[in-house]
Every structure is written in structure tokens, then in C-alpha cells.
Design an enzyme around this catalytic site. Structure first.
Site, mmCIF file in Angstrom:
data_model
loop_
_atom_site.group_PDB
_atom_site.id
_atom_site.type_symbol
_atom_site.label_atom_id
_atom_site.label_comp_id
_atom_site.label_asym_id
_atom_site.label_seq_id
_atom_site.Cartn_x
_atom_site.Cartn_y
_atom_site.Cartn_z
ATOM 1 N N LYS A 140 -10.363 13.173 7.720
ATOM 2 C CA LYS A 140 -9.779 12.744 8.345
ATOM 3 C C LYS A 140 -9.867 13.949 9.575
ATOM 4 C CE LYS A 140 -6.797 9.444 7.528
ATOM 5 N NZ LYS A 140 -7.264 7.498 8.640
ATOM 6 N N LYS A 191 0.899 -1.576 -0.714
ATOM 7 C CA LYS A 191 -0.059 0.093 -0.317
ATOM 8 C C LYS A 191 0.832 1.439 -0.253
ATOM 9 C CE LYS A 191 -3.254 2.638 2.722
ATOM 10 N NZ LYS A 191 -3.987 2.594 3.672
ATOM 11 N N ARG A 210 -7.914 -0.237 1.126
ATOM 12 C CA ARG A 210 -8.448 -1.798 0.424
ATOM 13 C C ARG A 210 -9.348 -1.646 -1.157
ATOM 14 N NH1 ARG A 210 -12.452 -2.056 4.885
ATOM 15 N NH2 ARG A 210 -10.997 -0.826 6.262
ATOM 16 N N ASP A 227 -12.173 7.150 2.823
ATOM 17 C CA ASP A 227 -10.655 7.032 3.914
ATOM 18 C C ASP A 227 -10.295 5.593 4.180
ATOM 19 O OD1 ASP A 227 -9.128 7.227 6.110
ATOM 20 O OD2 ASP A 227 -10.267 7.729 7.435
HETATM 21 N N1 BES Z 1 -4.309 4.754 6.526
HETATM 22 C C1 BES Z 1 -5.534 4.225 7.449
HETATM 23 C C2 BES Z 1 -5.544 3.012 8.442
HETATM 24 C C3 BES Z 1 -3.806 4.186 9.881
HETATM 25 C C4 BES Z 1 -4.754 4.787 10.546
HETATM 26 C C5 BES Z 1 -2.933 3.739 9.738
HETATM 27 C C6 BES Z 1 -4.009 5.448 11.906
HETATM 28 C C7 BES Z 1 -1.788 4.238 10.091
HETATM 29 C C8 BES Z 1 -2.461 4.726 11.448
HETATM 30 C C9 BES Z 1 -6.911 4.315 6.532
HETATM 31 O O1 BES Z 1 -6.260 4.071 5.449
HETATM 32 C C10 BES Z 1 -8.038 4.668 7.146
HETATM 33 O O2 BES Z 1 -8.147 5.825 7.188
HETATM 34 N N2 BES Z 1 -8.792 3.301 7.723
HETATM 35 C C11 BES Z 1 -10.027 3.415 8.505
HETATM 36 C C12 BES Z 1 -10.883 2.428 7.764
HETATM 37 C C13 BES Z 1 -12.562 2.333 8.426
HETATM 38 C C14 BES Z 1 -12.667 3.815 7.819
HETATM 39 C C15 BES Z 1 -13.013 2.028 7.987
HETATM 40 C C16 BES Z 1 -9.998 3.745 10.313
HETATM 41 O O3 BES Z 1 -8.652 2.532 10.689
HETATM 42 O O4 BES Z 1 -10.790 4.273 10.841
HETATM 43 ZN ZN ZN Z 2 -4.888 5.315 4.308
HETATM 44 MN MN MN Z 3 -7.724 5.928 4.352
#
Ligand code: BES
Ligand code: ZN
Ligand code: MN
Length: 494
Positions: free
Chosen positions: A276, A264, A350, A346
Site C-alpha cells: 500500500k 478478520k 478474503r 492486498d
Molecule cells: N484492509 C483492506 C480494506 C480497507 C481499506 C479497510 C480501507 C479499511 C479502510 C483490504 O485488505 C484491502 O486492502 N482491500 C483492497 C482490495 C483490492 C486489492 C481488491 C482494497 O480495498 O483496495
Molecule cells: Zn486488509
Molecule cells: Mn489488504
């Protein structure tokens, strides 16, 4: 850093410092005993005064110890006299090197490799010592106009018998160190510089450095022609063009189905239209750590000349909001033909990975491992100590878990049960890209599993392990899981 191995004598070393372990309750390690003897109980007397208790990780410099040729002796606490566990041993090693770097020391001889560690032999200790030395000495000051003074340490002797296995272990560690450093440097580079185009250029440079490594980069037009609708949906809001970076390393002339690493590479994750909050955005330059891991691992494998066939595929994009960005409830068609309703922009990792995973089918890989900072949920589940592992093939999962334990770059398996798949239902498309709050790390893995049916696959969620966000200025890339992956590849090649 130069490392040398030999069965050195603690009392007759000409290096700037020698490093010896001391246990609690005035128990000496064997190198400490030698020094104590030649110096007429200098150490015992010092310990009797209570000046050093031998607590794990504590250090004390001694100068001009009588009859010891080296001008400095560094005492390092090793805790109660018993076999150390791997974690404590690593703490001992780390504190010894951290201490060395506080003084103007050019070379040193460490006798910490002679200390007993539970379940581990000398080659493992040598490997850990070399890896931790590199970790302790790493700094990233490329963007500081006033550079912090660099450590003067250039050469480290490690006590070891003249044994082929130790030399092999040291050589592996040196190559892994190069990969880890490369990964950390890329990860620490900010997103205004480290764009998808920059990642592609770095990959191409690697392709020039190693003759059996070829690199091919697909641009957005090529991806559109293939039908990578999910990946392209993520990049739509960004001014930076997305890249699909494909590497192929042929370390053997034997015809061999490749092991594929899929990374990724979100060079910055704002969340997109599902933006965010400001606090949660800090650290999102590290959302390309999966990509950096693929590059660092392939570099290390090429350095080590591993006799393997490897493929790396990196989905590199920037996730931004904007007038042309994807919106919640948009429906896209993935390269596999399955449709996805984007309920949260966000959950972009995936979306890019599913197309990259379908793309690797064309290499007929024997195993596919994706590496991604995929979910905040995995940090809630496992914290910063373990990488989350999900797999559709138990032997592959086991091999990765074992490699993680061996290098102390550990992973922990989460279940890929059908029960969780239900959370991904969508009323309008084949699936939603989110599965709600419960088991967020697992439902993310479930999503990917729908694109990995044709091969043995494992997913490493490194959101908690690839970078440390300890608050304020304490933020750094770890280079994980390069050691885990390298150990896995080394094990596969032998
Ligand atoms: N890059 C983030 C995941 C992440 C969070 C990495 C904190 C490192 C530290 C990912 O793209 C993301 O935003 N995931 C969301 C998914 C949700 C929207 C289902 C998350 O984990 O909040
Ligand atoms: Zn991410
Ligand atoms: Mn994200």
C-alpha cells in the site's frame, strides 16, 4: 458507570446536575415545565431573552435555579417541538453527556428519556441513553505517560417508569457497553503490541473469565496439516506467527446448532508485496476490527448470559512483504480444495476468511456471520454510516438489517448476483482473489460465497464503520458492529 432508573422528580433531585430538554420556539419538555413552575418562570424568562434557542445538540448550564434542589440544570436543545427521529435523539443524548464531562460532576439525573422519539418506546430510549453515555465517556490513553484528566461522572439516573422492560433494556445496554469497550480497546492497541499471538492470549483470558466459554488456538503447524493454504499464504511474509482462534460459548444446556461469528484479524495490513502507499497504510492497525468484534460480542453475550450456543472463529495474521512473502500470480490451495490465483496480495482478507469459513463447517452452524474490514470499495459505496451486508439467505439478512436499525448500528444489503461472479475468473486457477474495480465490495462477497455454500451465511463489511479515519489525529475505533450483532443475538434468544 452506574445507572439507575426511576420516575424522578425534576425539582427534588440531589444529584450534581439535572438534564432537561428544551425545544425550539421556547417550548418546554415536561421536566423543564416543572422547573419553570417551581422557579417562577426562570426558564421562560431566560428563553425570552434569547439566551437559548433550543437548537439540536446545543447545551447551556444554569446554576442555582431558584427552588430547584440540584445545584445545576443543564438545558439541552431538542430542535422543533415534534417527535424526534432516532438520529437526532442520539445527538441530543451525546451532547448532554459531553457537556457533563466538562465540569466536575459526579452524578446527574437525565430527563431526556421522557422526550418522544418516532417509532421508539421508553425501553429503547433507556438503552440508547446508557449506550451513548458509555460512548461519550470512552477514552484510550493507555500509552500516554501523562494521562488526560478523567471525567468525574460516576452515576447517571435515567427517568423511567418502574417497568421490567426498561430494566431489561438497561441490563442489555450495560453488557453491550462492556463488549463495545473491549472491542475498542483491542482495536486501538497498535500492531506492535496487538499481534496474532496477543489476540490469541486475549481470547484465552476471556475463556478464563467465563466458565461456559472455551478457547482453543491452532498454530501454523496445525493449520498446515489441515490444509489452510490460503490463510498461510498471507502470513508467509511476516515474522509474527498466524493463529486460528476458536471460541465456543455454551449459554444453554439445550442441544442447539451454534451461531458462528467469523472475524478478520489482520493485525496490520501493509498490503504485502502489493504494498500500500504510505497514506493508505495509516489506519491498517484497525484491520483486525472483525476479530475484535467477535471477541467483544462473545464477551457481551457471556456477560448477559444469553441462552445461546455461539462459536467464534478468528483468522489472525499480519500481512507483510518480505523474502518469503506470497507474490502476485502465486496459486494456493484453500482448505475447501478450491485453488486461488493471488493477483493482489492486498486482497488478503478474503484469503484468510475463506479458510476460516470452511473450518466452521465442522460446527454444523445454524448461521454463520463473518465480520471484516474487507474492502475500500464498501467505503466508496456506503461511506461511514452503513456496514455492507451480503448474504446467501434472505431471512438471515433481514434479521441482521432489523437488528441494525433497532440499535442504530445500521447495515445496508448489497446484491449477491451470479452476474458479478464472472469478474473472479482466472486463466490458471479456480478463481482469482480480485475482481477488478467495479463493485469491489460485492466481488469480495462473491469470493467468500464460494466457501459458504453449506450453511446460511451473511458477510458484514465494516471497513467504513468499525473505525473512523477523519484525518490527522481524529482516528478511533467505534466498536461497531457489536451493538448490531448483540441485538441480533438477543432477538434470536427470545
Ligand atoms: N484492509 C483492506 C480494506 C480497507 C481499506 C479497510 C480501507 C479499511 C479502510 C483490504 O485488505 C484491502 O486492502 N482491500 C483492497 C482490495 C483490492 C486489492 C481488491 C482494497 O480495498 O483496495
Ligand atoms: Zn486488509
Ligand atoms: Mn489488504
Amino acid at each position: 458507570m452506574k445507572f439507575n432508573l426511576d420516575s424522578f422528580d425534576a425539582t427534588h433531585q440531589n444529584t450534581d446536575c439535572i438534564i432537561v430538554g428544551i425545544f425550539e420556539q421556547m417550548k418546554l419538555t415536561s421536566a423543564a415545565k416543572q422547573i419553570d413552575k417551581i422557579s417562577k418562570n426562570y426558564l421562560t424568562n431566560l428563553l425570552k431573552q434569547g439566551d437559548f434557542e433550543g437548537k439540536i445538540g446545543k447545551t447551556l448550564f444554569l446554576h442555582q435555579v431558584p427552588h430547584v434542589t440540584s445545584p445545576r440544570v443543564l438545558l439541552v436543545g431538542c430542535g422543533p417541538e415534534a417527535s424526534l427521529n432516532a438520529r437526532d435523539y442520539r445527538r441530543v443524548l451525546l451532547s448532554s453527556i459531553k457537556a457533563l464531562t466538562t465540569l466536575k460532576i459526579k452524578d446527574a439525573t437525565s430527563f431526556l428519556t421522557e422526550i418522544a422519539v418516532t417509532d421508539h418506546e421508553l425501553p429503547w430510549k433507556v438503552k440508547q441513553a446508557a449506550m451513548i453515555t458509555a460512548e461519550a465517556m470512552y477514552s484510550f490513553d493507555q500509552y500516554k505517560s501523562k494521562k488526560e484528566p478523567k471525567s468525574t461522572l460516576r452515576e447517571l439516573n435515567l427517568w423511567a417508569s418502574k417497568d421490567k422492560a426498561c430494566e431489561i433494556a438497561l441490563n442489555q445496554a450495560i453488557c453491550i457497553n462492556e463488549g463495545v469497550e473491549f472491542t475498542k480497546n483491542l482495536a486501538n492497541t497498535p500492531s506492535n503490541i496487538c499481534t496474532p499471538t496477543y489476540l490469541a492470549a486475549e481470547a484465552k483470558k476471556l475463556g478464563q473469565d467465563y466458565k461456559n466459554l472455551t478457547v482453543k488456538v491452532l498454530d501454523e503447524k496445525a493449520m498446515a496439516e489441515l490444509g489452510m493454504g490460503a490463510l498461510l499464504a498471507v502470513t508467509k511474509g511476516s515474522a509474527q506467527p498466524a493463529k486460528l482462534i476458536c471460541l465456543e460459548y455454551k449459554g444453554t444446556t439445550k442441544k442447539q446448532a451454534p451461531i458462528a461469528l467469523v472475524g478478520k484479524g489482520v493485525t496490520f495490513d501493509t498490503g504485502g508485496i502489493s504494498l500500500k502507499p504510505a497514506d493508505a497504510m495509516v489506519g491498517m492497525k484497525y484491520d483486525m476490527c472483525g476479530a475484535a468484534t467477535v471477541l467483544g460480542t462473545i464477551k457481551a453475550a457471556a456477560e448477559l448470559k444469553l441462552p445461546l450456543h455461539l462459536v467464534g472463529v478468528i483468522a489472525a495474521v499480519e500481512n507483510m512483504p518480505g523474502g518469503s512473502a506470497s507474490k502476485p500470480e502465486d496459486i494456493v490451495t484453500t482448505l475447501s480444495g478450491q485453488t486461488v490465483e493471488i493477483m493482489n496480495t492486498d486482497a488478503e482478507g478474503r484469503l484468510i476468511l475463506c479458510d476460516a469459513l470452511t473450518y466452521v463447517e465442522r460446527y454444523n452452524p445454524s448461521a454463520v456471520i463473518d465480520i471484516a474490514t474487507l474492502t475500500g470499495a464498501v467505503v466508496i459505496a456506503l461511506g461511514q454510516h452503513a456496514t455492507g451486508l451480503i448474504s446467501n439467505h434472505e431471512p438471515l439478512a433481514h434479521a441482521l438489517l432489523t437488528a441494525g436499525t433497532e440499535t442504530h448500528d445500521r447495515a445496508w444489503q448489497l446484491p449477491l448476483w451470479d452476474d458479478y461472479q464472472e469478474q473472479l475468473k482466472s486463466p490458471f486457477a479456480d478463481m482469482s482473489n480480485v475482481g477488478g474495480r467495479p463493485a469491489g465490495a460485492i466481488t469480495a462477497g462473491c469470493f467468500l460465497s464460494r466457501f459458504t455454500k453449506k450453511f446460511h451465511w451473511a458477510h458484514l463489511d465494516v471497513a467504513g464503520t468499525a473505525a473512523m479515519m477523519m484525518g490527522g489525529n481524529d482516528r478511533y475505533a467505534t466498536g461497531r458492529p457489536v451493538p448490531l450483532l448483540m441485538q441480533y443475538l438477543i432477538n434470536q434468544s427470545s
